[in-house]
Design an enzyme around this catalytic site. Structure first.
Site, PDB file in Angstrom:
ATOM      1  N   HIS A  28       0.795  -1.298  -0.039  1.00 23.99           N
ATOM      2  CA  HIS A  28       0.101  -0.010   0.098  1.00 23.99           C
ATOM      3  C   HIS A  28       0.831   1.371  -0.092  1.00 23.99           C
ATOM      4  O   HIS A  28       0.819   2.049   0.863  1.00 23.99           O
ATOM      5  CB  HIS A  28      -1.055   0.073   1.177  1.00 23.99           C
ATOM      6  CG  HIS A  28      -0.565  -0.454   2.539  1.00 23.99           C
ATOM      7  ND1 HIS A  28       0.391   0.291   3.022  1.00 23.99           N
ATOM      8  CD2 HIS A  28      -0.980  -1.405   3.312  1.00 23.99           C
ATOM      9  CE1 HIS A  28       0.478  -0.227   4.289  1.00 23.99           C
ATOM     10  NE2 HIS A  28      -0.472  -1.250   4.537  1.00 23.99           N
ATOM     11  N   HIS A  82      -4.270  -8.169  15.576  1.00 25.33           N
ATOM     12  CA  HIS A  82      -4.650  -7.076  14.703  1.00 25.33           C
ATOM     13  C   HIS A  82      -5.188  -7.757  13.529  1.00 25.33           C
ATOM     14  O   HIS A  82      -4.823  -8.537  12.781  1.00 25.33           O
ATOM     15  CB  HIS A  82      -3.081  -6.758  14.299  1.00 25.33           C
ATOM     16  CG  HIS A  82      -2.864  -5.574  13.418  1.00 25.33           C
ATOM     17  ND1 HIS A  82      -4.117  -4.572  13.345  1.00 25.33           N
ATOM     18  CD2 HIS A  82      -2.179  -5.068  12.407  1.00 25.33           C
ATOM     19  CE1 HIS A  82      -3.706  -3.559  12.438  1.00 25.33           C
ATOM     20  NE2 HIS A  82      -2.622  -3.849  11.920  1.00 25.33           N
ATOM     21  N   GLU A  84      -5.917  -6.133  10.382  1.00 21.05           N
ATOM     22  CA  GLU A  84      -5.668  -5.515   9.190  1.00 21.05           C
ATOM     23  C   GLU A  84      -5.433  -6.853   8.088  1.00 21.05           C
ATOM     24  O   GLU A  84      -4.889  -7.889   8.561  1.00 21.05           O
ATOM     25  CB  GLU A  84      -4.322  -4.874   9.119  1.00 21.05           C
ATOM     26  CG  GLU A  84      -4.088  -4.055   7.755  1.00 21.05           C
ATOM     27  CD  GLU A  84      -2.806  -3.220   8.117  1.00 21.05           C
ATOM     28  OE1 GLU A  84      -2.590  -2.663   7.090  1.00 21.05           O
ATOM     29  OE2 GLU A  84      -2.170  -3.014   8.999  1.00 21.05           O
ATOM     30  N   ASP A  86      -3.605  -8.172   6.090  1.00 25.38           N
ATOM     31  CA  ASP A  86      -2.486  -8.932   5.969  1.00 25.38           C
ATOM     32  C   ASP A  86      -1.944  -9.903   7.093  1.00 25.38           C
ATOM     33  O   ASP A  86      -1.247 -10.822   7.069  1.00 25.38           O
ATOM     34  CB  ASP A  86      -1.003  -7.911   5.603  1.00 25.38           C
ATOM     35  CG  ASP A  86      -1.174  -6.807   6.918  1.00 25.38           C
ATOM     36  OD1 ASP A  86      -1.826  -6.414   7.198  1.00 25.38           O
ATOM     37  OD2 ASP A  86       0.233  -6.761   7.386  1.00 25.38           O
ATOM     38  N   HIS A 146      -0.695  -0.278  15.014  1.00 23.47           N
ATOM     39  CA  HIS A 146      -0.865   1.280  14.477  1.00 23.47           C
ATOM     40  C   HIS A 146      -2.404   1.523  13.951  1.00 23.47           C
ATOM     41  O   HIS A 146      -2.815   2.284  13.574  1.00 23.47           O
ATOM     42  CB  HIS A 146       0.150   1.514  13.327  1.00 23.47           C
ATOM     43  CG  HIS A 146      -0.213   0.469  12.186  1.00 23.47           C
ATOM     44  ND1 HIS A 146      -0.721   0.815  10.871  1.00 23.47           N
ATOM     45  CD2 HIS A 146      -0.029  -1.032  12.082  1.00 23.47           C
ATOM     46  CE1 HIS A 146      -0.660  -0.202  10.310  1.00 23.47           C
ATOM     47  NE2 HIS A 146      -0.406  -1.366  10.861  1.00 23.47           N
ATOM     48  N   ASP A 165       2.380  -5.787  14.786  1.00 28.20           N
ATOM     49  CA  ASP A 165       3.329  -5.003  13.742  1.00 28.20           C
ATOM     50  C   ASP A 165       4.446  -4.191  14.697  1.00 28.20           C
ATOM     51  O   ASP A 165       5.290  -3.908  13.957  1.00 28.20           O
ATOM     52  CB  ASP A 165       2.373  -4.124  13.199  1.00 28.20           C
ATOM     53  CG  ASP A 165       1.368  -4.619  11.983  1.00 28.20           C
ATOM     54  OD1 ASP A 165       1.914  -5.793  11.550  1.00 28.20           O
ATOM     55  OD2 ASP A 165       0.682  -3.889  11.489  1.00 28.20           O
ATOM     56  N   TYR A 193      10.627   0.721   8.533  1.00 31.99           N
ATOM     57  CA  TYR A 193       9.187   0.189   9.020  1.00 31.99           C
ATOM     58  C   TYR A 193       8.662   1.014   9.997  1.00 31.99           C
ATOM     59  O   TYR A 193       7.423   1.560   9.673  1.00 31.99           O
ATOM     60  CB  TYR A 193       9.364  -1.355   9.630  1.00 31.99           C
ATOM     61  CG  TYR A 193       8.021  -1.879   9.561  1.00 31.99           C
ATOM     62  CD1 TYR A 193       7.212  -2.671   8.613  1.00 31.99           C
ATOM     63  CD2 TYR A 193       7.076  -1.598  10.936  1.00 31.99           C
ATOM     64  CE1 TYR A 193       6.058  -3.059   8.876  1.00 31.99           C
ATOM     65  CE2 TYR A 193       5.854  -2.295  11.025  1.00 31.99           C
ATOM     66  CZ  TYR A 193       5.381  -3.081  10.112  1.00 31.99           C
ATOM     67  OH  TYR A 193       4.131  -3.527  10.175  1.00 31.99           O
ATOM     68  N   HIS A 226       5.736  -9.260  11.080  1.00 31.51           N
ATOM     69  CA  HIS A 226       6.312  -9.232   9.875  1.00 31.51           C
ATOM     70  C   HIS A 226       7.953  -9.324   9.967  1.00 31.51           C
ATOM     71  O   HIS A 226       8.418  -8.699  11.052  1.00 31.51           O
ATOM     72  CB  HIS A 226       6.250  -7.985   9.127  1.00 31.51           C
ATOM     73  CG  HIS A 226       4.720  -7.643   8.441  1.00 31.51           C
ATOM     74  ND1 HIS A 226       4.336  -8.457   7.765  1.00 31.51           N
ATOM     75  CD2 HIS A 226       3.895  -6.903   9.076  1.00 31.51           C
ATOM     76  CE1 HIS A 226       3.038  -7.983   7.290  1.00 31.51           C
ATOM     77  NE2 HIS A 226       2.767  -7.075   8.109  1.00 31.51           N
TER      78      HIS A 226
END
Length: 401
Positions: A28, A82, A84, A86, A146, A165, A193, A226
């Site tokens: 993104h 989380h 999100e 991904d 985040h 994250d 990051y 990640h």
């Protein structure tokens, strides 16, 4: 299930069962030249628990890794730290095949999972725990680190901190642990990051870093969602985040520019040479080849930041406004700024850049410079002098206690 993918043991009771995305290069708008991983973890306890899932398209890889440890139907719980996509893109399919007793999420996480997928998750309040048998899993909300739903969880039997994250990076590789990579790569990708994902919430990061020691967690490993995992040097990991979040001005400069017929580029080079003449490190980025995430990474590391672009259709050149909008949203602090540019007749570009720097609360001790058509010798000298003088000012500021 016949598996071509294997789980990797992280601790006595925890396995990595995630996926490696070797080819992703754009996340993104964030350029991921080294790919990434979507980390998921399996806790083997009396209540077998899957912590996070993976991006859609990688679900089978995760499920195959799980199947090398236990049959899918043996999993009791799934935790979503989380929501999100991904991390949750594979959740609905995983639920269909695993059929867990419960799915756990934060209060915002439950709302997000319901909105995305129609999943009903049980809310785990901040500071609460669930008993897995040999150990318990404790949840700490980290709202806006985040996303509003973000939380971390801690498995006390093995000392595993599932940090979602936080402390992560976009880095695909064949090694599980961060200490198996070059330290410079880990340092750069972690900072990149942070700058592009976490930077806008620096205040909340500092608050979390103050709060974590009070929880008295006996951390044996930090497992982000990640990139590689951390099994040592936790103090160094925390210190890197503290340095990034404090955003103290650094004795470095970055010059970011866009150009049409090289007039703005000439001013950029003159400004950069002025910085060099002062003995300060400087990096020059042409937006024709540098992406916005690289720009933000360099801006975060610099005390002096200059942006330059031509005017096009009575506005700043679009490439520059894209970069400025991106940087502004990530809220860099404690910067000295400078605006410059070129025009043919109307001349709004450099002024609009200066206005954006004002909105970001950058100090601008020297007014913007803008040339018509091609810079004159006097304008080139003014750009050089601006670089020289601003580098001196930033250098003196950095030296102050």
């Amino acid at each position: 299930m016949n598996s071509f993918y294997n789980a990797e043991k992280v601790s006595a009771n925890v396995y990595w069962v995630g996926a490696v995305d070797w080819h992703v290069r754009d996340f993104h708008g964030y350029k991921t030249q080294r790919g990434t991983t979507y980390n998921a973890f399996l806790i083997i306890d009396e209540k077998i628990t899957l912590v996070d899932t993976v991006k859609k398209g990688f679900t089978n890889e995760m499920l195959e890794r799980i199947s090398t440890v236990v049959p899918l139907e043996k999993i009791d719980y799934i935790v979503s730290n989380h929501a999100e996509p991904d991390h949750s893109g594979g959740l609905l399919e995983a639920i269909g095949k695993i059929k867990p007793e419960k799915v756990f999420a934060s209060s915002f996480g439950a709302k997000t999972l319901a909105a995305y997928y129609g999943i009903e998750a049980e809310v785990v309040p901040n500071g609460s725990s669930i008993d897995l048998g040999k150990g318990k899993l404790t949840f700490v909300e980290t709202r806006m680190l985040h996303w509003p739903d973000s939380m971390i969880s801690f498995y006390d039997a093995d000392g595993m901190l599932f940090s979602q994250d936080a402390f992560g990076m976009h880095l695909a590789g064949s090694k599980l642990w961060a200490d198996e990579y070059q330290e410079s790569i880990i340092d750069y990708e972690m900072r990149k990051y942070f700058c592009n994902i976490i930077n806008a919430q620096s205040g909340k990061v500092l608050a979390l870093l103050e709060e974590l020691p009070k929880l008295n967690l006996d951390i044996k490993a930090i497992l982000p969602d990640h990139g590689p995992l951390f099994r040592k040097d936790f103090g160094k990991v925390m210190q890197l985040y503290r340095e990034c979040a404090e955003q103290k001005p650094q004795p470095k400069a970055v010059v970011v520019y866009a150009t049409m017929w090289q007039a703005t580029e000439m001013l950029a080079r003159a400004f950069a040479d002025g910085v060099r003449a002062q003995g300060m490190e400087v990096k020059v980025l042409d937006l024709a080849v540098a992406d916005r995430s690289e720009v933000m990474t360099e801006v975060a590391a610099a005390g002096l930041v200059a942006f330059g672009a031509p005017t096009m259709n009575n506005n700043v050149f679009p490439l520059m406004m894209d970069a400025l909008t991106y940087v502004r949203g990530l809220k860099p602090q404690n910067k000295t700024g400078f605006a410059f540019g070129s025009c043919g007749w109307s001349g709004e570009g450099a002024k609009q850049i200066s206005e954006q720097l004002n909105l970001m609360k950058f100090e601008q001790p020297i007014p913007f410079i803008q040339s018509k058509y091609r810079p004159t010798d006097a304008e080139m000298k003014a750009a050089f002098d601006a670089g020289f003088n601003l580098a001196e000012q930033v250098g003196n500021k950095v030296k102050q206690p």
